[in-house]
Design a protein around this motif. Structure first.
Motif: not given
Length: 739
Positions: A105-108, A168-172
């Motif tokens: 889920g991460y992207v950055g 991304l939100g779920d990853w955070f």
């Protein structure tokens, strides 16, 4: 009160339409693959082009891409230009590819992101600086991506953007799940942008309560507590670290009907706009809130109000206006829009301004697409895409005209269209022609600004009788038909506006328009920014303040010294005042000191000596760093552990129970000494100081200053450590001196 969609309003010819067009050219000059490179690198994928330099290669990698998503989405909504949508879709497809490669889920684009975030997840947290774990504002960075993805969904209905940002939100959420409240608060000591606002937005997109709870969990309590008590504790704080937090508080307050939180937000807005903002709407000096009773630091500095601050204060003003239907928020919004936001882009070739000095006879620096990747470039890309967002608003049935900006409105749902034609601020009138599918009854509400005098409205040439109430709406209810014409006429007057500290510095303001004078084009060093770390700040010489133009005589004569010419231009002795948003490529003067004839010579003599003393010190200075200030510390490669910063005795400072280090430049090896100055008495036994990993040669320690003999090196790496795990003195400055 609701805003119209950007798609419903189109700008027509005028300064704002020109600014939008120039911004589009700049946006299209940027290369998506270069902006995406940090994300591909972090995902372990081959890059398609090299990443940009400047801030995109020294720690804030990837932050511009988030702003770029927002700018593409909003400008596409504002213009319908398909090339913008094509670029947006490409950016999203590449980000999704990176997210899939990461498989969690991460992207950055944050350098060594996987290692960094794993440390946070396991509770290995050092939030003792503005950065986190010696990484340059990573939460601020990733917030830009959150915001860009949310804007892509909000303004273009992109389901792909929605999918990416939810993952991304779920990853955070999972990332911070193991952390205690104390650990999260430690993280929130660092600059984290509007990450709380992003989770409030995610809740609004999905109705998933987890996101709203996360937004509340990401509330920085040490900052919020004084606001809840209506206490001003802002002095010395990094301004644009704080304003985005309040945007999040505002949204959470509305979603949860938290009246106490809403009142804290309104207190913050009043405090910043009424006691901390200068005539053009900006605030802060060298990025930090200055004392409300002393703006002298801003007057002297080349690092005046930061454009990012106004970008966020305009956003906050819009949100408060829509939530509270109070036009006083529009008064500040309008003032800042015309005088700071519009003026922050070069109107011919493009380029964004970071600092807008109010120092007389100084100037601004403009970004360039290939060299400049500052935060104010990111927000600058967005600023000029959305001028249509609040020209009009509506409730269930009625139209509100908020700003006099040439434009068209198409409220398709109600079958109501209108065209507003105006040359304001050069002419004090606006004409609105209605185009309706059918005759219908509704109210047209025209804002009467606080600055508008002799305000009158005509419908089809007939004057409407109404009560004169500035800073409110004048309402016209009737059965309208196509072709009906509303004419708005008013007068403006010029007045003098003091700095908020009540000092003798004044600006000329006509209606909402701040006036300034071009004074010279001498030594505009760095006018167009190079790719250096501090390329956003001016490098040209300071013209002494005692050489600035001043208003001398009786108070009643100051204003009358300005003689009206035309098109908001005024002669002021040998100067010509004009709207500040017209002033570019030159040194300028916006603020003028006022003196009686009797005090002028004495006050000028004191000012001259102060300027001579300051110039003498700078002449023998090779390099310096102000401890505790964000940009000087980043520019000097600050690192530290168990280190804390603050603001006392009119100075920023930094102390440590571990270590703190900086890298200074001893250009041409001219510097002979390094002076380290503190607010406290210094006990050398409690501090270890090394220069380039060798124990420092300390010559003296007196008057709260350590003097160190420098060796023959061009790079000076200074490390100061506590020897007893107790706080060192509060160091406020390191300065390399020639003698």
């Amino acid at each position: 009160m609701q805003s119209f969609d950007l798609q419903d309003v189109r700008l027509t010819d005028g300064p704002f339409k020109n600014a939008q067009d120039v911004d589009m050219t700049y946006i299209l000059e940027l290369e998506p693959d270069r902006l995406l490179a940090p994300y591909l690198i972090d995902a372990g994928l081959p890059v398609k082009d090299e990443r940009y330099g400047n801030w995109e290669s020294i720690g804030l990698d990837g932050h511009i891409a988030g702003h770029y998503l927002s700018a593409l989405a909003m400008l596409y909504a504002s213009t319908g230009n398909e090339e913008l949508k094509t670029r947006l879709d490409y950016m999203l497809s590449e980000l999704e590819r990176c997210q899939n490669a990461n498989d969690n889920g991460y992207v950055g684009g944050i350098p060594e992101g996987k290692v960094f975030w794993e440390r946070i997840h396991t509770g290995d947290i050092d939030g003792s600086g503005f950065g986190l774990n010696n990484t340059w504002v990573p939460l601020y960075n990733i917030h830009k991506l959150f915001a860009g993805l949310i804007d892509a969904y909000r303004f273009t209905d992109s389901e792909q953007a929605k999918s990416i940002v939810i993952k991304l939100g779920d990853w955070f959420v999972d990332l911070i799940a193991p952390l205690s409240e104390a650990q999260i608060q430690n993280i929130l000591k660092t600059e984290h942008g509007g990450i709380n606002e992003s989770f409030a937005d995610l809740y609004m997109m999905t109705n998933n309560e987890t996101y709203l709870k996360t937004a509340e969990k990401l509330t920085h309590k040490a900052f919020l507590e004084p606001l809840l008590n209506e206490e001003d504790k802002l002095t010395g704080l990094h301004a644009n670290t704080q304003i985005p937090k309040v945007l999040g508080y505002e949204k959470v307050a509305e979603l949860t009907d938290d009246k106490e939180l809403a009142e804290a937000v309104q207190f913050f807005w009043r405090d910043v706009t009424q006691t901390r903002s200068v005539a053009f709407g900006g605030n802060s000096v060298a990025e930090h809130f200055n004392p409300v009773d002393d703006f002298s630091g801003m007057v002297k500095s080349n690092q005046g109000p930061e454009t990012c601050n106004s970008y966020n204060m305009v956003r906050l003003s819009k949100a408060l206006f829509l939530d509270h239907n109070d036009v006083s928020y529009l008064d500040f919004y309008e003032r800042t829009l015309y005088n700071h936001i519009l003026s922050s882009q070069l109107p011919e070739k493009g380029g964004f301004v970071y600092f807008t000095p109010i120092r007389p006879n100084h100037y601004r620096v403009y970004s360039q697409p290939e060299t400049s990747m500052w935060c104010c470039v990111g927000s600058g890309l967005e600023n000029h895409t959305k001028y249509s967002e609040l020209i009009y608003s509506h409730n269930q049935n009625d139209v509100f005209v908020n700003l006099f900006i040439p434009s068209t409105l198409n409220w398709e749902e109600k079958g109501i269209s209108l065209t507003q034609s105006t040359k304001f601020p050069y002419e004090n009138q606006s004409e609105i022609i209605l185009n309706l599918k059918n005759k219908q009854k509704f109210i047209v509400n025209i804002r009467q600004p606080e600055w508008a005098e002799n305000f009158e409205i005509l419908v089809n040439g007939k004057v409407q009788k109404m009560n004169d109430k500035p800073s409110t709406y004048r309402s016209i209810e009737r059965k309208w038909k196509s072709g009906d014409k509303i004419t708005v006429r008013f007068k403006t007057s010029t007045h003098l506006e003091n700095l908020p500290d009540g000092s003798n510095w004044v600006a000329f303001v006509d209606g909402p328009i701040v006036l300034a004078a071009k004074t010279s084009t001498e030594d505009l060093d760095g006018l167009f920014a190079d790719d250096s770390r501090m390329g956003h700040a001016t490098h040209g010489k300071y013209i002494p303040l005692d050489e600035a133009y001043a208003l001398v005589g009786d108070k009643d004569s100051y204003l009358s010294q300005a003689k009206e010419l035309e098109n908001l231009h005024y002669s002021l002795d040998s100067l010509e005042l004009q709207p500040f948003f017209e002033v570019h490529d030159a040194r300028y003067q916006m603020y003028f000191q006022t003196y009686s004839a009797g005090e002028y010579k004495e006050k000028q003599a004191i000012l001259k000596q102060q300027e001579l003393d300051a110039a003498a010190l700078e002449a023998k200075t090779v390099d310096k760093v102000s401890c505790g200030e964000q940009q000087p510390e980043v520019g000097h490669l600050y690192k530290g552990e168990k280190s804390y910063s603050g603001y006392d005795e009119d100075r920023f400072w930094r102390s440590t129970r571990g270590y703190m280090s900086y890298q200074l430049s001893n250009k041409n090896r001219e510097g002979q000494f390094l002076d380290i100055s503190a607010l406290d008495d210094i006990t050398l036994e409690n501090i270890d100081i090394s220069i380039n990993e060798i124990p420092a040669e300390i010559i003296s320690s007196e008057n709260k200053t350590i003097r160190i003999k420098l060796s023959d090196n061009e790079l000076v790496n200074v490390k100061m450590s506590s020897t007893n795990d107790k706080p060192t003195p509060r160091f406020y400055e390191l300065r390399i001196l020639k003698d």
